[in-house]
Scaffold this motif. Structure first.
Motif, short mmCIF file in Angstrom:
data_model
loop_
_atom_site.label_atom_id
_atom_site.label_comp_id
_atom_site.label_asym_id
_atom_site.label_seq_id
_atom_site.Cartn_x
_atom_site.Cartn_y
_atom_site.Cartn_z
N GLN A 243 44.15 34.46 35.16
CA GLN A 243 43.04 33.51 35.34
C GLN A 243 43.56 32.22 35.97
O GLN A 243 44.76 31.93 35.94
N VAL B 47 36.65 33.39 35.82
CA VAL B 47 36.22 34.47 34.92
C VAL B 47 36.43 35.80 35.65
O VAL B 47 35.57 36.66 35.69
N ARG C 129 32.31 33.48 40.04
CA ARG C 129 33.63 33.75 39.48
C ARG C 129 34.26 32.57 38.75
O ARG C 129 35.34 32.70 38.19
#
Length: 197
Positions: free
Chosen positions: A58, A50, A30
């Motif tokens: 994010q 991500v 991730r």
């Protein structure tokens, strides 16, 4: 003039490469990152999530630390600070780890992670594990951790492999939740990847 500039850039890049290492990778499937190590000890790293979410959700984290080795012991410590792009939360802490190799085949790993999250508060997290070198390029790894994979600290068991050839390392792992919490995802597949230039 352009030739001089090009020659100067090539010379500076070569000189910098003699004292520094650069790496790129993926953490826990991730997070992507780039890091820089100066004179084999001082490190800085920038990590970006991500997540399958909008850009505002994010997460960006910066690390700075020191790493070294002594006989069969490898160690490092990194302070970090990170925040969500939309400002909903931030976190900071320290990740200190050590790996001791016995008989050139058995590894004992430990990590301690004092961690603060603005939404969940403070928690001292840890990892304790071991590994066995099956071949020159393949290790089997297993351990118990409370270090957050996302934001919350969870009680989880990790088991998997470390495939490494020269400057490339890939770690496919299973992460199994052990607390019995019905809200926790019981099984995750995590992939770690690193390439050093």
């Amino acid at each position: 003039m352009k030739n001089r500039l090009l020659i100067t850039l090539v010379f500076l890049s070569s000189a910098l490469a003699a004292f520094c290492q650069f790496g790129v990778g993926v953490r826990d499937s991730r997070f992507i990152y780039g890091d820089f190590t100066f004179r084999r000890h001082w490190t800085v790293k920038l990590e970006e999530s991500v997540f399958p979410e909008k850009i505002g959700l994010q997460y960006l984290r910066a690390y700075a630390g020191y790493q070294g080795d002594w006989k069969s012991l490898d160690y490092d410590a990194q302070a970090y600070f990170g925040a969500c792009y939309n400002g909903d939360y931030h976190s900071y802490g320290l990740l200190a780890s050590a790996r001791y190799t016995l008989f050139d085949r058995v590894m004992i790993d430990g990590k301690i992670n004092p961690h603060y999250d603005s939404g969940y508060g403070y928690k001292t997290c840890f990892y304790a594990g071991a590994g066995v070198k099956i071949t020159k390029n393949i290790d089997v790894l297993a351990g118990y951790t409370t270090i957050p994979e996302y934001r919350m600290s969870e009680k989880r068991v990790h088991a998997g492999f470390d495939f490494h050839v020269n400057r490339l390392s890939v770690q496919p792992m299973l992460s199994i939740e052990t607390s019995g919490d019905r809200n926790a995802k019981t099984l995750r597949t995590l992939v770690g990847f690193r390439y050093e230039f």
